[in-house]
Design an enzyme around this catalytic site. Structure first.
Site, PDB file in Angstrom:
ATOM      1  N   SER A  39       0.844  -1.197   0.000  1.00 45.05           N
ATOM      2  CA  SER A  39       0.000   0.000   0.000  1.00 45.05           C
ATOM      3  C   SER A  39       0.879   1.247   0.000  1.00 45.05           C
ATOM      4  O   SER A  39       1.596   1.517   0.970  1.00 45.05           O
ATOM      5  CB  SER A  39      -0.911   0.024   1.225  1.00 45.05           C
ATOM      6  OG  SER A  39      -1.467   1.317   1.344  1.00 45.05           O
TER       7      SER A  39
ATOM      8  N   HIS B 100      -1.215  -1.366  -4.297  1.00 42.28           N
ATOM      9  CA  HIS B 100      -2.492  -1.045  -3.636  1.00 42.28           C
ATOM     10  C   HIS B 100      -2.557   0.457  -3.398  1.00 42.28           C
ATOM     11  O   HIS B 100      -1.686   1.032  -2.737  1.00 42.28           O
ATOM     12  CB  HIS B 100      -2.603  -1.814  -2.314  1.00 42.28           C
ATOM     13  CG  HIS B 100      -3.919  -1.649  -1.628  1.00 42.28           C
ATOM     14  ND1 HIS B 100      -5.046  -2.364  -1.982  1.00 42.28           N
ATOM     15  CD2 HIS B 100      -4.303  -0.830  -0.617  1.00 42.28           C
ATOM     16  CE1 HIS B 100      -6.057  -2.007  -1.208  1.00 42.28           C
ATOM     17  NE2 HIS B 100      -5.644  -1.070  -0.375  1.00 42.28           N
TER      18      HIS B 100
ATOM     19  N   ASP C 289      -4.767   3.642  -2.071  1.00 42.02           N
ATOM     20  CA  ASP C 289      -5.865   3.993  -1.165  1.00 42.02           C
ATOM     21  C   ASP C 289      -6.337   5.417  -1.403  1.00 42.02           C
ATOM     22  O   ASP C 289      -5.612   6.371  -1.129  1.00 42.02           O
ATOM     23  CB  ASP C 289      -5.380   3.870   0.291  1.00 42.02           C
ATOM     24  CG  ASP C 289      -5.186   2.427   0.693  1.00 42.02           C
ATOM     25  OD1 ASP C 289      -6.150   1.651   0.586  1.00 42.02           O
ATOM     26  OD2 ASP C 289      -4.065   2.073   1.119  1.00 42.02           O
TER      27      ASP C 289
ATOM     28  N   MET D  36      -9.003   8.307  -0.445  1.00 44.87           N
ATOM     29  CA  MET D  36      -9.910   8.708   0.657  1.00 44.87           C
ATOM     30  C   MET D  36     -10.440  10.111   0.412  1.00 44.87           C
ATOM     31  O   MET D  36      -9.712  10.980  -0.058  1.00 44.87           O
ATOM     32  CB  MET D  36      -9.137   8.705   1.977  1.00 44.87           C
ATOM     33  CG  MET D  36      -8.444   7.403   2.286  1.00 44.87           C
ATOM     34  SD  MET D  36      -7.499   7.530   3.811  1.00 44.87           S
ATOM     35  CE  MET D  36      -6.699   5.925   3.810  1.00 44.87           C
TER      36      MET D  36
ATOM     37  N   HIS E  40      -8.346   1.143  -4.205  1.00 45.43           N
ATOM     38  CA  HIS E  40      -9.318   0.961  -3.115  1.00 45.43           C
ATOM     39  C   HIS E  40      -9.969   2.308  -2.834  1.00 45.43           C
ATOM     40  O   HIS E  40      -9.354   3.183  -2.244  1.00 45.43           O
ATOM     41  CB  HIS E  40      -8.547   0.422  -1.888  1.00 45.43           C
ATOM     42  CG  HIS E  40      -9.373   0.251  -0.656  1.00 45.43           C
ATOM     43  ND1 HIS E  40      -8.809   0.057   0.590  1.00 45.43           N
ATOM     44  CD2 HIS E  40     -10.715   0.246  -0.460  1.00 45.43           C
ATOM     45  CE1 HIS E  40      -9.767  -0.062   1.485  1.00 45.43           C
ATOM     46  NE2 HIS E  40     -10.932   0.061   0.884  1.00 45.43           N
TER      47      HIS E  40
ATOM     48  N   MET F 157     -12.159   4.624  -0.885  1.00 46.34           N
ATOM     49  CA  MET F 157     -12.869   4.870   0.384  1.00 46.34           C
ATOM     50  C   MET F 157     -13.556   6.215   0.240  1.00 46.34           C
ATOM     51  O   MET F 157     -13.181   7.210   0.864  1.00 46.34           O
ATOM     52  CB  MET F 157     -11.861   4.856   1.539  1.00 46.34           C
ATOM     53  CG  MET F 157     -11.388   3.452   1.877  1.00 46.34           C
ATOM     54  SD  MET F 157      -9.843   3.434   2.805  1.00 46.34           S
ATOM     55  CE  MET F 157      -8.706   3.492   1.433  1.00 46.34           C
TER      56      MET F 157
ATOM     57  N   MET G 104     -11.658  -5.569   5.182  1.00 43.72           N
ATOM     58  CA  MET G 104     -10.874  -4.640   6.004  1.00 43.72           C
ATOM     59  C   MET G 104     -10.623  -5.264   7.377  1.00 43.72           C
ATOM     60  O   MET G 104     -11.558  -5.676   8.063  1.00 43.72           O
ATOM     61  CB  MET G 104     -11.622  -3.323   6.185  1.00 43.72           C
ATOM     62  CG  MET G 104     -11.817  -2.488   4.935  1.00 43.72           C
ATOM     63  SD  MET G 104     -10.296  -1.918   4.165  1.00 43.72           S
ATOM     64  CE  MET G 104      -9.459  -1.118   5.512  1.00 43.72           C
TER      65      MET G 104
ATOM     66  N   ASP H  55      -6.807  -6.292   4.288  1.00 40.21           N
ATOM     67  CA  ASP H  55      -6.277  -4.926   4.227  1.00 40.21           C
ATOM     68  C   ASP H  55      -6.270  -4.285   5.608  1.00 40.21           C
ATOM     69  O   ASP H  55      -7.321  -3.946   6.150  1.00 40.21           O
ATOM     70  CB  ASP H  55      -7.143  -4.108   3.258  1.00 40.21           C
ATOM     71  CG  ASP H  55      -6.549  -2.744   2.946  1.00 40.21           C
ATOM     72  OD1 ASP H  55      -5.427  -2.463   3.390  1.00 40.21           O
ATOM     73  OD2 ASP H  55      -7.235  -1.962   2.246  1.00 40.21           O
TER      74      ASP H  55
HETATM   75  C1  DX5 Z   1      -6.534   1.750   5.367  1.00 41.84           C
HETATM   76  C2  DX5 Z   1      -6.060   1.370   3.998  1.00 41.84           C
HETATM   77  C3  DX5 Z   1      -5.001   0.342   4.001  1.00 41.84           C
HETATM   78  C4  DX5 Z   1      -3.717   0.806   4.653  1.00 41.84           C
HETATM   79  C5  DX5 Z   1      -2.957  -0.396   5.112  1.00 41.84           C
HETATM   80  O1  DX5 Z   1      -7.628   2.589   5.270  1.00 41.84           O
HETATM   81  O2  DX5 Z   1      -7.141   0.842   3.244  1.00 41.84           O
HETATM   82  O3  DX5 Z   1      -4.740  -0.126   2.688  1.00 41.84           O
HETATM   83  O4  DX5 Z   1      -2.932   1.566   3.778  1.00 41.84           O
HETATM   84  O5  DX5 Z   1      -1.823   0.045   5.802  1.00 41.84           O
HETATM   85  P1  DX5 Z   1      -1.095  -0.879   6.887  1.00 41.84           P
HETATM   86  O6  DX5 Z   1      -0.660  -2.111   6.164  1.00 41.84           O
HETATM   87  O7  DX5 Z   1       0.025  -0.013   7.353  1.00 41.84           O
HETATM   88  O8  DX5 Z   1      -2.106  -1.190   7.965  1.00 41.84           O
HETATM   89 ZN    ZN Z   2      -6.658  -0.195   1.274  1.00 42.85          ZN
END
Ligand code: DX5
Ligand code: ZN
Length: 215
Positions: free
Chosen positions: A7, A32, A34, A36, A65, A67, A136, A174
């Protein structure tokens, strides 16, 4: 052997080209990413222009991903930016089946992401339509949180549902994945490990990815 999806949220954004090169040179198969929006989750990360740039830095799979609220408004833009897999949250979609169809029509693989409080049985009537479930194992919004142990029971339940209804669906875990818990996560039935801090904050990220890959 699981697919490893580092990620980028935990990467050094000032050195993004180097971080991409590191993943390219590693055994990790996916990036990956993320996204947001500060509404679905209490944090804002990065978005389309960054993903467009990352697309030029790799030929590996971009696993995006989302969010975000109203993901249907942005699915086409993420396809154009180069996403290969687009995951939307079940909790953010009033018409999940339509959203999944839209993602497929845009030529991407479709994932559904589920928060820690969302029961697996809510996936029963969508599992035949998706390519991936992002389960998650932390509350979404931040990297570096601790793995919620109850997730292991949810993985096993999801594995059973998938085996019965659509065995090719990937189970992606994740949040809080590390070298200590990865074996139990895979044993429970997961096929994709997302790892942010475990990879990027380690002394030797390429070696850490190799170790995750060996599990
Ligand atoms: C959280 C993200 C994850 C995050 C994981 O909202 O969806 O993908 O980046 O990070 P680690 O592996 O550090 O928990
Ligand atoms: Zn994620």
């Amino acid at each position: 052997m699981a697919i490893i999806a580092p990620s980028l949220l935990a990467s050094n954004f000032l050195r993004l080209a180097d971080e991409c090169a590191m993943i390219n040179n590693s055994e990790a198969e996916w990036f990956h990413l993320d996204v947001m929006d500060g509404r679905f989750v209490p944090n804002i990360s990065f978005g389309l222009p960054v993903i467009e740039q990352i697309r030029t830095a790799t030929t590996k799979v971009l696993d995006v991903h989302l969010m975000i609220e109203e993901p249907e408004k942005y699915a086409e833009a993420f396809a154009k930016a180069g996403a290969n897999i687009l995951s939307v949250h079940i909790e953010a979609c009033r018409n999940l089946h339509r959203n999944i169809q839209q993602i497929h029509d845009l030529g991407m693989k479709a994932g559904v992401a589920v928060n820690p409080h969302t029961p697996i049985h809510l996936l029963v009537d969508i599992i035949e339509d998706v390519d991936l479930v992002n389960l998650m194992s932390v509350n979404p919004g931040f990297g570096g949180q601790a793995f919620i142990p109850y997730t292991l029971k949810k993985i096993a339940e999801l594995r059973q549902l998938i085996n019965e209804r659509n065995p090719k669906v990937e189970i992606e875990i994740d949040g809080g994945v590390n070298l200590n818990n990865a074996a139990s996560i895979i044993a429970a039935g997961a096929t994709v490990l997302v790892a942010g801090n475990t990879v990027f904050k380690s002394k030797n990220p390429i070696e850490t990815i190799a170790q995750l890959k060996k599990i």
